[in-house]
Scaffold this motif. Sequence first.
Motif, short mmCIF file in Angstrom:
data_model
loop_
_atom_site.label_atom_id
_atom_site.label_comp_id
_atom_site.label_asym_id
_atom_site.label_seq_id
_atom_site.Cartn_x
_atom_site.Cartn_y
_atom_site.Cartn_z
N ARG A 63 0.81 -1.26 -0.01
CA ARG A 63 -0.11 -0.02 0.11
C ARG A 63 0.72 1.27 -0.11
O ARG A 63 0.56 2.30 -0.71
CB ARG A 63 -0.95 0.05 1.25
CG ARG A 63 -1.70 1.25 1.25
CD ARG A 63 -2.81 1.21 0.03
NE ARG A 63 -3.71 2.23 0.13
CZ ARG A 63 -4.30 3.02 -0.93
NH1 ARG A 63 -3.96 2.53 -1.98
NH2 ARG A 63 -4.97 3.76 -0.48
N GLU A 64 1.85 1.26 0.77
CA GLU A 64 2.87 2.29 0.70
C GLU A 64 3.29 2.72 -0.58
O GLU A 64 3.66 3.78 -0.90
CB GLU A 64 3.99 2.15 1.73
CG GLU A 64 4.80 3.22 2.06
CD GLU A 64 6.14 2.97 2.99
OE1 GLU A 64 6.93 3.35 2.80
OE2 GLU A 64 5.51 2.67 4.21
N GLU A 66 2.01 1.67 -3.54
CA GLU A 66 0.77 2.35 -4.15
C GLU A 66 0.63 3.67 -4.09
O GLU A 66 0.40 4.54 -5.07
CB GLU A 66 -0.33 1.50 -4.02
CG GLU A 66 -0.39 0.23 -4.58
CD GLU A 66 -1.55 -0.71 -3.87
OE1 GLU A 66 -2.45 0.00 -3.28
OE2 GLU A 66 -1.66 -1.90 -4.38
N LEU A 67 0.82 4.26 -2.88
CA LEU A 67 0.41 5.61 -2.39
C LEU A 67 1.59 6.36 -3.06
O LEU A 67 1.47 7.47 -3.35
CB LEU A 67 0.44 5.71 -0.89
CG LEU A 67 -1.05 5.10 -0.25
CD1 LEU A 67 -0.87 5.21 1.47
CD2 LEU A 67 -2.05 6.17 -1.01
N LEU A 71 1.17 9.80 -5.43
CA LEU A 71 1.46 10.96 -5.14
C LEU A 71 3.14 11.22 -5.89
O LEU A 71 3.46 12.48 -5.64
CB LEU A 71 1.70 11.07 -3.61
CG LEU A 71 0.53 10.69 -2.80
CD1 LEU A 71 0.94 10.66 -1.12
CD2 LEU A 71 -0.39 11.83 -3.03
#
Length: 110
Positions: A63-64, A66-67, A71
């Motif tokens: 998830r990190e 993906e974020l 961003l």
Amino acid sequence: MFRRTFWFTAGAAAGVWATQKVNRKIKALTPESLAAQAADKAVEAGHRLKEFALDVRAGMVQREAELGDALGLDAAPDDARALPPQRHVAALDNQTKPPHGNSYNRNEDH
């Protein structure tokens, strides 16, 4: 005569079966057996908890990433991995007195 022999044999077999079942249950309820069962369950629960923690960590990393992609934070500069500079806290001057001359005691207001 055959009927009596059949029922006698059936009763004896049922008695042997019931006796074995009760003896197995009694052995399963001894303190040593209960302690071994509890230890096995604890080890099994520990393995499941470790697997869960590893799954959570893998999900966090995914998830990190993906974020970071969303961003635009793909590559962090080398300075970002270093520790931030240490903050300096200004010391308070304990010699300063309130303007009215007396020290303030918050318990006096009650």
